[in-house]
Write a protein that holds these residues in place. Structure first.
Motif, short mmCIF file in Angstrom:
data_model
loop_
_atom_site.label_atom_id
_atom_site.label_comp_id
_atom_site.label_asym_id
_atom_site.label_seq_id
_atom_site.Cartn_x
_atom_site.Cartn_y
_atom_site.Cartn_z
N ILE A 109 0.83 -1.20 0.00
CA ILE A 109 0.00 0.00 0.00
C ILE A 109 0.87 1.25 0.00
O ILE A 109 0.59 2.22 -0.71
CB ILE A 109 -0.97 -0.02 1.20
N LEU A 110 1.94 1.24 0.79
CA LEU A 110 2.84 2.39 0.86
C LEU A 110 3.93 2.36 -0.20
O LEU A 110 4.78 3.24 -0.24
CB LEU A 110 3.49 2.45 2.26
N ARG A 111 3.90 1.35 -1.04
CA ARG A 111 4.86 1.14 -2.14
C ARG A 111 6.30 1.09 -1.64
O ARG A 111 7.21 1.69 -2.21
CB ARG A 111 4.70 2.24 -3.19
N LEU A 112 6.50 0.34 -0.56
CA LEU A 112 7.85 0.11 -0.05
C LEU A 112 8.45 -1.08 -0.78
O LEU A 112 7.77 -2.06 -1.05
CB LEU A 112 7.80 -0.17 1.46
N GLY A 113 9.71 -1.03 -1.07
CA GLY A 113 10.37 -2.14 -1.77
C GLY A 113 9.91 -2.30 -3.20
O GLY A 113 9.80 -3.40 -3.71
N GLN A 125 3.07 -1.95 -7.79
CA GLN A 125 2.35 -1.90 -6.51
C GLN A 125 1.22 -0.87 -6.50
O GLN A 125 0.53 -0.75 -5.50
CB GLN A 125 3.33 -1.57 -5.38
N ARG A 126 1.00 -0.17 -7.59
CA ARG A 126 -0.02 0.87 -7.62
C ARG A 126 -1.43 0.38 -7.25
O ARG A 126 -2.15 1.10 -6.56
CB ARG A 126 -0.06 1.54 -8.99
N PRO A 127 -1.84 -0.81 -7.68
CA PRO A 127 -3.23 -1.23 -7.36
C PRO A 127 -3.49 -1.54 -5.88
O PRO A 127 -4.63 -1.66 -5.47
CB PRO A 127 -3.43 -2.49 -8.19
N PHE A 128 -2.44 -1.68 -5.06
CA PHE A 128 -2.64 -2.11 -3.67
C PHE A 128 -3.55 -1.16 -2.90
O PHE A 128 -4.46 -1.59 -2.20
CB PHE A 128 -1.30 -2.24 -2.95
N ARG A 131 -7.18 -1.32 -4.18
CA ARG A 131 -7.81 -2.59 -3.80
C ARG A 131 -8.12 -2.64 -2.31
O ARG A 131 -9.15 -3.17 -1.90
CB ARG A 131 -6.92 -3.76 -4.21
N TRP A 132 -7.22 -2.09 -1.48
CA TRP A 132 -7.48 -2.07 -0.04
C TRP A 132 -8.68 -1.17 0.26
O TRP A 132 -9.53 -1.53 1.08
CB TRP A 132 -6.24 -1.61 0.72
N LEU A 133 -8.76 -0.03 -0.39
CA LEU A 133 -9.90 0.86 -0.18
C LEU A 133 -11.21 0.21 -0.64
O LEU A 133 -12.24 0.33 0.03
CB LEU A 133 -9.68 2.20 -0.91
#
Length: 157
Positions: A109-113, A125-128, A131-133
């Protein structure tokens, strides 16, 4: 047999199934501890576990305890009505599920790693976050629908 069960419950403080479940939990935990004892990273895992316990008990628990107290104050006597469903539980459950999903998928969600994730999966990682929301909205919507149905059912009876 009922007399023995009642005496056991009075002495132990819970039904026999509770003791059985607790013993099984300790057995599984012991098995996992024995499996981890030979791991070279057991020190780091133990440190992570102790850190998680401290973070939960001293940071997260007071936060959601205060949030629950505030919700009870806002709802007043409607938080736990004498009859019918409790609306507070229909907020607690999806909030807990959403919070757990957030913690599990926090790095995405925070686009770490980002480079590591891209190299390992070939995906971005953009869709995370979206999708969580969406999952959070679906959880709260399902809970609200469940509350409305339970309230309707309680009024019919």
């Amino acid at each position: 047999m009922g007399d023995v069960g009642a005496r056991f419950r009075a002495a132990y403080g819970a039904p026999p199934g509770h003791l059985l479940l607790l013993a099984g939990s300790f057995a599984v935990t012991g098995w996992v501890a024995l499996r981890l004892a030979g791991e070279p990273a057991v020190g780091r895992m133990l440190l992570w576990f102790v850190g998680a316990v401290i973070a939960h008990d001293f940071v997260l628990f007071p936060i959601y305890g205060l949030a629950d107290r505030a919700a009870r104050r806002v709802l007043g006597s409607r938080a736990v009505p004498a009859s019918g469903p409790a609306p507070l539980n229909h907020v607690r459950v999806p909030a807990l599920a959403s919070g757990l999903l957030f913690l599990v998928y926090l790095p995405g969600i925070l686009r770490l790693g980002r480079p590591t994730y891209l190299a390992a999966s070939g995906q971005d990682q953009r869709p995370f976050l979206t999708r969580w929301l969406l999952a959070t909205a679906a959880l709260f919507l399902a809970s609200a629908l469940g509350y409305v149905l339970r309230r309707w059912w309680a009024q019919r009876r």
